[in-house]
Design a protein around this motif. Structure first.
Motif, PDB file in Angstrom:
ATOM      1  N   ARG A 187      43.295  33.636  50.651  1.00  0.00           N
ATOM      2  CA  ARG A 187      43.812  35.083  51.028  1.00  0.00           C
ATOM      3  C   ARG A 187      44.713  35.430  49.812  1.00  0.00           C
ATOM      4  N   LYS A 188      44.252  36.733  49.204  1.00  0.00           N
ATOM      5  CA  LYS A 188      44.769  36.987  47.828  1.00  0.00           C
ATOM      6  C   LYS A 188      46.045  37.431  48.032  1.00  0.00           C
ATOM      7  N   ILE A 189      47.037  36.893  46.768  1.00  0.00           N
ATOM      8  CA  ILE A 189      48.260  36.862  46.857  1.00  0.00           C
ATOM      9  C   ILE A 189      48.742  37.824  46.055  1.00  0.00           C
TER      10      ILE A 189
ATOM     11  N   TYR B 188      36.273  40.016  41.395  1.00  0.00           N
ATOM     12  CA  TYR B 188      37.088  41.189  41.112  1.00  0.00           C
ATOM     13  C   TYR B 188      36.193  42.369  41.158  1.00  0.00           C
ATOM     14  N   ASN B 189      37.315  43.580  41.404  1.00  0.00           N
ATOM     15  CA  ASN B 189      36.713  44.970  41.593  1.00  0.00           C
ATOM     16  C   ASN B 189      37.861  45.458  40.611  1.00  0.00           C
ATOM     17  N   THR B 190      37.512  45.905  39.417  1.00  0.00           N
ATOM     18  CA  THR B 190      38.505  46.337  38.295  1.00  0.00           C
ATOM     19  C   THR B 190      38.212  48.105  37.850  1.00  0.00           C
ATOM     20  N   PRO B 191      38.758  48.702  38.342  1.00  0.00           N
ATOM     21  CA  PRO B 191      38.700  50.307  38.029  1.00  0.00           C
ATOM     22  C   PRO B 191      38.741  50.080  36.251  1.00  0.00           C
TER      23      PRO B 191
ATOM     24  N   ILE C  59      41.469  35.777  43.563  1.00  0.00           N
ATOM     25  CA  ILE C  59      40.797  37.076  43.763  1.00  0.00           C
ATOM     26  C   ILE C  59      41.520  37.792  42.742  1.00  0.00           C
ATOM     27  N   CYS C  60      40.458  38.378  42.012  1.00  0.00           N
ATOM     28  CA  CYS C  60      40.620  39.719  40.996  1.00  0.00           C
ATOM     29  C   CYS C  60      42.157  39.910  40.249  1.00  0.00           C
ATOM     30  N   ASN C  61      43.291  40.418  40.933  1.00  0.00           N
ATOM     31  CA  ASN C  61      44.598  40.599  40.134  1.00  0.00           C
ATOM     32  C   ASN C  61      45.051  39.297  39.794  1.00  0.00           C
ATOM     33  N   ASP C  62      44.924  38.293  40.788  1.00  0.00           N
ATOM     34  CA  ASP C  62      45.272  36.997  40.549  1.00  0.00           C
ATOM     35  C   ASP C  62      45.087  36.413  39.174  1.00  0.00           C
ATOM     36  N   ARG C  63      43.872  36.792  38.727  1.00  0.00           N
ATOM     37  CA  ARG C  63      43.203  36.076  37.572  1.00  0.00           C
ATOM     38  C   ARG C  63      44.101  36.399  36.311  1.00  0.00           C
ATOM     39  N   ARG C  64      45.134  37.558  36.371  1.00  0.00           N
ATOM     40  CA  ARG C  64      45.984  38.126  35.226  1.00  0.00           C
ATOM     41  C   ARG C  64      47.223  37.409  35.302  1.00  0.00           C
ATOM     42  N   TRP C  65      47.616  36.363  36.255  1.00  0.00           N
ATOM     43  CA  TRP C  65      48.949  35.775  36.114  1.00  0.00           C
ATOM     44  C   TRP C  65      48.596  34.113  36.121  1.00  0.00           C
TER      45      TRP C  65
ATOM     46  N   LEU D 273      45.209  51.236  46.930  1.00  0.00           N
ATOM     47  CA  LEU D 273      46.296  50.756  48.130  1.00  0.00           C
ATOM     48  C   LEU D 273      46.110  49.662  48.588  1.00  0.00           C
ATOM     49  N   GLU D 274      45.799  48.568  47.677  1.00  0.00           N
ATOM     50  CA  GLU D 274      45.565  47.053  48.338  1.00  0.00           C
ATOM     51  C   GLU D 274      47.263  46.851  49.032  1.00  0.00           C
ATOM     52  N   LYS D 275      48.355  47.152  48.348  1.00  0.00           N
ATOM     53  CA  LYS D 275      49.765  46.803  48.969  1.00  0.00           C
ATOM     54  C   LYS D 275      49.732  47.637  50.652  1.00  0.00           C
TER      55      LYS D 275
HETATM   56  N1  ING Z   1      41.733  45.407  40.803  1.00  0.00           N
HETATM   57  C1  ING Z   1      42.527  45.338  39.551  1.00  0.00           C
HETATM   58  C2  ING Z   1      42.722  43.955  38.645  1.00  0.00           C
HETATM   59  O1  ING Z   1      43.630  43.242  38.622  1.00  0.00           O
HETATM   60  C3  ING Z   1      44.269  46.469  37.981  1.00  0.00           C
HETATM   61  C4  ING Z   1      43.706  45.970  39.448  1.00  0.00           C
HETATM   62  C5  ING Z   1      43.343  47.231  37.226  1.00  0.00           C
HETATM   63  C6  ING Z   1      45.243  45.666  37.250  1.00  0.00           C
HETATM   64  C7  ING Z   1      43.450  47.527  35.833  1.00  0.00           C
HETATM   65  C8  ING Z   1      45.527  46.045  35.950  1.00  0.00           C
HETATM   66  C9  ING Z   1      44.716  46.861  35.164  1.00  0.00           C
HETATM   67  O2  ING Z   1      41.731  43.713  38.022  1.00  0.00           O
HETATM   68  C10 ING Z   1      42.273  44.414  41.836  1.00  0.00           C
HETATM   69  N2  ING Z   1      41.358  44.537  42.737  1.00  0.00           N
HETATM   70  O3  ING Z   1      42.956  43.741  41.631  1.00  0.00           O
END
Ligand code: ING
Length: 311
Positions: free
Chosen positions: A126-128, A196-199, A171-177, A145-147
């Motif tokens: 579950r996404k942290i 991921y779903n990344t705008p 999941i998604c934003n987790d990969r940046r940390w 509005l994920e928060k």
């Molecule tokens: N989406 C984006 C992600 O971390 C985001 C949110 C977009 C963060 C662009 C920073 C820059 O890939 C999700 N769903 O976490």
């Protein structure tokens, strides 16, 4: 004996609000068929793979919000996917919005599950790291509005022994940390699976938009190298309800190299043969955690939430 896992990153193009789960499952079955033709052992689908990325909208009607969630997995609509994968002997990662009713409580998470080649549920994540905001911010071209719509995950980042290796999920934003990968690295992970779903456009920081794909791969390459693990990152992408999301699905080796990546922003299967022993030489030398790490010097990483600069 080498432990080769043939992985299919099953990138999905856009899912519009009106697209039924059944239509999405049909697309996923086609990707599964392609994966089978190419001898894949494991297929990774994106985050929130069954519906459009609904956190882009401000909604107040809970029934409308909950229409994007799954109450059971598999459900009637997703059962064909589970049945076909089992029939083909292919394991898979699937991201979806989870609504759990238990002990008189309703809880909502951004969830992923791992199912093995025999169809057994191996684990759930579950996404942290929930990005975005919790209140309506009309100044934005679209909301994130994920928060608001999800609770913070309560399962940590487990690693499971399955399909001949050690697998973890995020999941998604987790990969940046970096903390995400290191937590799994400290459990010996050999392959991290993530959707991921990344705008492309990030309203609070539009100057970052041009670097979306670079930051996407940089984050996963860094996590892979520093933890000597494979990383498979899979997008749901393209123009969804007017909002562009990046593709760039990638399969990354423990060396940090991108070994395969998507070329479109549509349904696309990206395949690589992954040797699960490729990280061994890094785990034995450069990233021999037991030999080189100094956890008593790292306390600040756990004890401090936000940055505090010296006076
Ligand atoms: N989406 C984006 C992600 O971390 C985001 C949110 C977009 C963060 C662009 C920073 C820059 O890939 C999700 N769903 O976490």
């Amino acid at each position: 004996m080498t432990r080769i896992v043939t992985v299919g990153a099953a990138q999905l193009g856009p899912i519009q609000r009106a697209d039924s789960r059944a239509s999405v499952v049909r697309r996923m079955l086609d990707l599964l068929r392609q994966a089978h033709e190419h001898g894949c052992d494991l297929v990774v689908f994106p985050e929130l793979a069954l519906t459009t990325f609904f956190p882009r909208w401000w909604m107040e009607d809970q029934e409308e919000i909950d229409s994007f969630f799954e109450r059971e997995m598999p459900s009637n609509e997703t059962a064909p996917l589970f049945n076909e994968a089992q029939a083909k002997g292919i394991g898979f990662y699937l991201g979806f919005a989870e609504l759990e009713r238990a002990n008189g409580r309703t809880r909502r998470f951004n969830t992923a599950i791992l199912v093995d080649k025999s169809g057994k549920h191996v684990g759930k994540y579950r996404k942290i790291h929930l990005p975005g905001h919790a209140e309506h911010e009309p100044w934005r071209a679209f909301q994130h509005l994920e928060k608001r719509y999800f609770e913070i995950g309560d399962l940590g980042w487990p690693v499971w022994r399955s399909m001949g290796g050690l697998y973890g999920m995020c999941i998604c934003n987790d990969r940046r940390w970096p903390e995400t990968y290191r937590t799994m690295g400290l459990q010996g992970v050999e392959m991290v699976l993530l959707g991921y779903n990344t705008p492309r456009h990030n309203p609070p920081a539009p100057d970052h938009d041009r670097l979306s794909e670079f930051h996407n791969q940089l984050s996963m390459q860094g996590g892979a190298y520093a933890n000597a693990t494979w990383v498979v990152g899979v997008a749901k992408c393209g123009i969804e309800e007017g909002c562009e999301m990046i593709g760039n699905s990638s399969i990354i080796a423990p060396t940090g190299e991108v070994v395969a990546q998507a070329l479109t922003q549509d349904d696309e299967l990206v395949i690589a043969r992954c040797d699960l022993d490729l990280g061994k030489s890094y785990k034995a030398t450069t990233f021999n955690f037991e030999r080189h790490r100094q956890p008593d010097q790292y306390r600040m990483i756990v004890e401090r939430k936000g940055a505090v600069a010296p006076e």
